[in-house]
Motif scaffolding. Sequence first.
Motif, short mmCIF file in Angstrom:
data_model
loop_
_atom_site.label_atom_id
_atom_site.label_comp_id
_atom_site.label_asym_id
_atom_site.label_seq_id
_atom_site.Cartn_x
_atom_site.Cartn_y
_atom_site.Cartn_z
N GLN A 181 -5.48 0.19 1.65
CA GLN A 181 -5.48 -1.11 0.98
C GLN A 181 -6.75 -1.29 0.17
OE1 GLN A 181 -3.84 -4.25 3.30
NE2 GLN A 181 -4.95 -5.84 2.20
N PHE A 182 -7.90 -1.00 0.75
CA PHE A 182 -9.18 -1.13 0.05
C PHE A 182 -9.22 -0.27 -1.20
CE2 PHE A 182 -13.47 0.46 -0.76
CZ PHE A 182 -14.14 -0.74 -1.01
N LEU A 183 -8.86 1.01 -1.06
CA LEU A 183 -8.93 1.91 -2.21
C LEU A 183 -7.95 1.52 -3.31
CD1 LEU A 183 -9.35 5.27 -0.29
CD2 LEU A 183 -11.05 4.16 -1.74
N LEU A 184 -6.74 1.12 -2.93
CA LEU A 184 -5.75 0.73 -3.94
C LEU A 184 -6.18 -0.56 -4.65
CD1 LEU A 184 -2.50 1.62 -1.99
CD2 LEU A 184 -3.44 2.82 -3.99
N LEU A 185 -6.74 -1.51 -3.93
CA LEU A 185 -7.26 -2.72 -4.56
C LEU A 185 -8.39 -2.37 -5.53
CD1 LEU A 185 -7.23 -5.18 -1.53
CD2 LEU A 185 -5.78 -5.32 -3.57
N GLU A 186 -9.27 -1.44 -5.11
CA GLU A 186 -10.37 -1.00 -5.98
C GLU A 186 -9.84 -0.32 -7.26
OE1 GLU A 186 -13.90 -1.24 -5.82
OE2 GLU A 186 -13.26 -2.84 -4.45
N GLU A 187 -8.68 0.30 -7.16
CA GLU A 187 -8.07 0.97 -8.33
C GLU A 187 -7.28 -0.02 -9.20
OE1 GLU A 187 -8.27 4.28 -9.36
OE2 GLU A 187 -9.89 4.35 -7.89
N GLY A 188 -7.24 -1.28 -8.81
CA GLY A 188 -6.59 -2.30 -9.62
C GLY A 188 -5.14 -2.60 -9.28
N TYR A 189 -4.67 -2.06 -8.16
CA TYR A 189 -3.30 -2.34 -7.73
C TYR A 189 -3.27 -3.60 -6.86
CZ TYR A 189 -2.41 2.49 -9.12
OH TYR A 189 -2.30 3.64 -9.83
N GLN A 190 -2.13 -4.25 -6.82
CA GLN A 190 -1.86 -5.27 -5.83
C GLN A 190 -1.28 -4.54 -4.62
OE1 GLN A 190 0.18 -8.91 -7.25
NE2 GLN A 190 0.35 -7.74 -9.15
N VAL A 191 -1.54 -5.05 -3.43
CA VAL A 191 -1.08 -4.38 -2.22
C VAL A 191 -0.45 -5.38 -1.27
CG1 VAL A 191 -1.80 -3.00 -0.23
CG2 VAL A 191 -2.91 -2.64 -2.44
N ALA A 192 0.69 -5.00 -0.72
CA ALA A 192 1.31 -5.72 0.38
C ALA A 192 1.42 -4.70 1.51
CB ALA A 192 2.69 -6.24 -0.02
N SER A 193 0.90 -5.05 2.68
CA SER A 193 0.94 -4.07 3.77
C SER A 193 1.61 -4.66 5.01
CB SER A 193 -0.46 -3.57 4.11
OG SER A 193 -1.30 -4.62 4.50
N TYR A 194 2.27 -3.76 5.75
CA TYR A 194 3.04 -4.11 6.93
C TYR A 194 2.76 -3.09 8.02
CZ TYR A 194 5.34 -6.71 3.28
OH TYR A 194 5.58 -7.54 2.22
N THR A 195 2.84 -3.55 9.28
CA THR A 195 2.53 -2.67 10.41
C THR A 195 3.76 -2.21 11.18
OG1 THR A 195 2.20 -4.57 11.86
CG2 THR A 195 0.27 -3.71 10.73
N THR A 196 4.89 -2.91 10.99
CA THR A 196 6.10 -2.54 11.72
C THR A 196 7.30 -2.54 10.78
OG1 THR A 196 6.72 -4.81 12.30
CG2 THR A 196 5.24 -3.65 13.84
N VAL A 197 8.35 -1.85 11.19
CA VAL A 197 9.59 -1.82 10.41
C VAL A 197 10.17 -3.22 10.32
CG1 VAL A 197 11.95 -0.94 10.34
CG2 VAL A 197 10.08 0.60 10.96
N ASN A 198 10.18 -3.97 11.43
CA ASN A 198 10.72 -5.32 11.42
C ASN A 198 9.99 -6.22 10.45
OD1 ASN A 198 12.83 -4.90 13.21
ND2 ASN A 198 11.55 -5.31 14.99
N GLU A 199 8.66 -6.14 10.46
CA GLU A 199 7.86 -6.94 9.53
C GLU A 199 8.17 -6.53 8.09
OE1 GLU A 199 3.13 -8.01 8.83
OE2 GLU A 199 3.65 -6.21 9.94
N PHE A 200 8.27 -5.24 7.84
CA PHE A 200 8.59 -4.73 6.50
C PHE A 200 9.96 -5.21 6.03
CE2 PHE A 200 10.66 -1.55 3.85
CZ PHE A 200 9.75 -1.41 2.81
N LEU A 201 10.97 -5.11 6.89
CA LEU A 201 12.33 -5.48 6.51
C LEU A 201 12.49 -6.99 6.31
CD1 LEU A 201 14.42 -3.04 8.73
CD2 LEU A 201 13.88 -2.85 6.28
N SER A 202 11.60 -7.78 6.87
CA SER A 202 11.69 -9.23 6.69
C SER A 202 10.80 -9.74 5.56
CB SER A 202 11.36 -9.96 8.00
OG SER A 202 10.01 -9.73 8.35
N ARG A 203 10.24 -8.83 4.76
CA ARG A 203 9.35 -9.23 3.68
C ARG A 203 10.08 -10.15 2.69
NH1 ARG A 203 11.66 -4.64 2.55
NH2 ARG A 203 12.02 -3.92 0.43
#
Length: 126
Positions: free
Chosen positions: A19-41
């Motif tokens: 997340q840190f490196l991608l933000l530094e490269e100018g990307y937006q980031v959405a991160s998830y820790t579980t499949v359930n959390e990801f699927l309910s995005r």
Amino acid sequence: MGKLICILEDDAGIRDILQFLLLEEGYQVASYTTVNEFLSRKHINPDLYLLDVMLPDGNGMAVCKLLKADPQTTDIPVIMMSAHADIQQMTSGCNAEEFVVKPFDIFVLLKKIVDLLNLKSAGKDI
């Protein structure tokens, strides 16, 4: 605004570094820790998915299959990451565009991300 990259990674250290490196490269980031959390995005679909294979409540390859089977997400590039699965196993498990084995070189991963996003922007089949 930069392109949105969606990370599904249960390891807090790896997720935070990505997340840190991608933000530094100018990307937006959405991160998830579980499949359930990801699927309910609730956000719009990203420009790229970065998925871990082994997760506490599922498998990233199964998530990849779901994404590639859905007409709304089938064309969004997927990069799979794993410390445990080999490339042969991952390629037979889903249709991800790229695979990286942990531990990975962050600069190699960033190049893969840039290359996939450039191909997608150019409207080329990935």
